[in-house]
Design a protein around this motif. Structure first.
Motif, PDB file in Angstrom:
ATOM      1  N   GLU A  40       0.843  -1.188   0.000  1.00  0.00           N
ATOM      2  CA  GLU A  40       0.000   0.000   0.000  1.00  0.00           C
ATOM      3  C   GLU A  40       0.882   1.243   0.000  1.00  0.00           C
ATOM      4  N   CYS A  41       0.371   2.312  -0.623  1.00  0.00           N
ATOM      5  CA  CYS A  41       1.146   3.551  -0.668  1.00  0.00           C
ATOM      6  C   CYS A  41       0.223   4.758  -0.674  1.00  0.00           C
ATOM      7  N   ILE A  42       0.579   5.751   0.126  1.00  0.00           N
ATOM      8  CA  ILE A  42      -0.071   7.057   0.067  1.00  0.00           C
ATOM      9  C   ILE A  42       0.727   7.879  -0.929  1.00  0.00           C
ATOM     10  N   ARG A  43       0.049   8.365  -1.980  1.00  0.00           N
ATOM     11  CA  ARG A  43       0.681   9.190  -3.011  1.00  0.00           C
ATOM     12  C   ARG A  43       0.385  10.656  -2.694  1.00  0.00           C
ATOM     13  N   HIS A  44       1.450  11.401  -2.467  1.00  0.00           N
ATOM     14  CA  HIS A  44       1.323  12.789  -2.004  1.00  0.00           C
ATOM     15  C   HIS A  44       2.188  13.690  -2.876  1.00  0.00           C
ATOM     16  N   PRO A  45       1.718  14.885  -3.219  1.00  0.00           N
ATOM     17  CA  PRO A  45       2.498  15.767  -4.097  1.00  0.00           C
ATOM     18  C   PRO A  45       3.752  16.364  -3.460  1.00  0.00           C
ATOM     19  N   GLY A  46       3.902  16.214  -2.154  1.00  0.00           N
ATOM     20  CA  GLY A  46       5.061  16.762  -1.460  1.00  0.00           C
ATOM     21  C   GLY A  46       4.690  18.006  -0.684  1.00  0.00           C
ATOM     22  N   GLY A  47       5.593  18.407   0.177  1.00  0.00           N
ATOM     23  CA  GLY A  47       5.358  19.580   0.996  1.00  0.00           C
ATOM     24  C   GLY A  47       6.626  20.402   1.140  1.00  0.00           C
TER      25      GLY A  47
END
Length: 188
Positions: A40-47
């Protein structure tokens, strides 16, 4: 001599959730040894995050409620990257919205994954110096209830030891900034 290990092969990817700030997917992979499984993976645009330091050497932090840990925590101002937005643009906006300060001097401190065991999110850390209080700061986002806190370096370090400061990206960025400042203090 470096021997690069073979990477897993993607067999299938399924999007389970598309959210406002991140997506969640499950990936079926085949490992180099032939074993197959789901990851499983949470795909996040970054911060982007700033370590803001006032003219008199105080760190500027924000205290805000974080639902996942069900408490208000101290952290450096940060924000999620917008689509096709450079991290430097993100953090210049966020520091103004969250703290009411703007910085005249910026240093890029580097980037690091936030939680590589389950997310692809990277944090882009910056040192913000020569802060000026804005006469008319932008309004905070509707979903933010932020209190601005000023702390000395010593108070911050004591906050880590006492458990008052628990945010991993804040702690990591503080030490990166501290090393940067120490290194550049000795360079003349």
């Amino acid at each position: 001599m470096s021997t690069e290990k073979e990477l897993p092969t993607y067999i299938e990817q399924q999007l389970f959730y598309r959210g406002r700030k991140f997506n969640f997917d499950v990936n079926k992979l085949r490992l180099p040894n032939g074993v197959e499984g789901n990851w499983e993976c949470i795909r996040h645009p970054g911060g982007a995050l700033a370590v803001p330091i006032t003219q008199d050497g105080k760190l500027v932090l924000v205290k805000q409620y974080r639902f996942a840990v069900e408490q208000r925590i101290l952290e450096f101002p940060a924000g999620t990257l917008e689509v096709n937005e450079e991290p430097a643009i993100t953090i210049k906006r966020e520091i103004q919205e969250e703290t009411g300060y703007e910085a005249k001097k910026w240093h890029y401190l580097g980037e690091f994954p936030l939680a590589p065991g389950y997310s692809d999110e990277y944090i882009y850390a910056f040192l913000a110096q020569e802060l000026e209080k804005l006469e008319h700061p932008p309004q905070q986002d509707d979903d933010e209830d932020i209190e601005v806190i000023l702390m000395s370096f010593e108070e911050f370090e004591q906050g880590i030891i006492s458990g008052e400061i628990i945010d991993g990206k804040t702690i990591a960025s503080f030490f990166i900034a501290k090393l940067f400042l120490e290194k550049n203090r000795n360079v003349s």
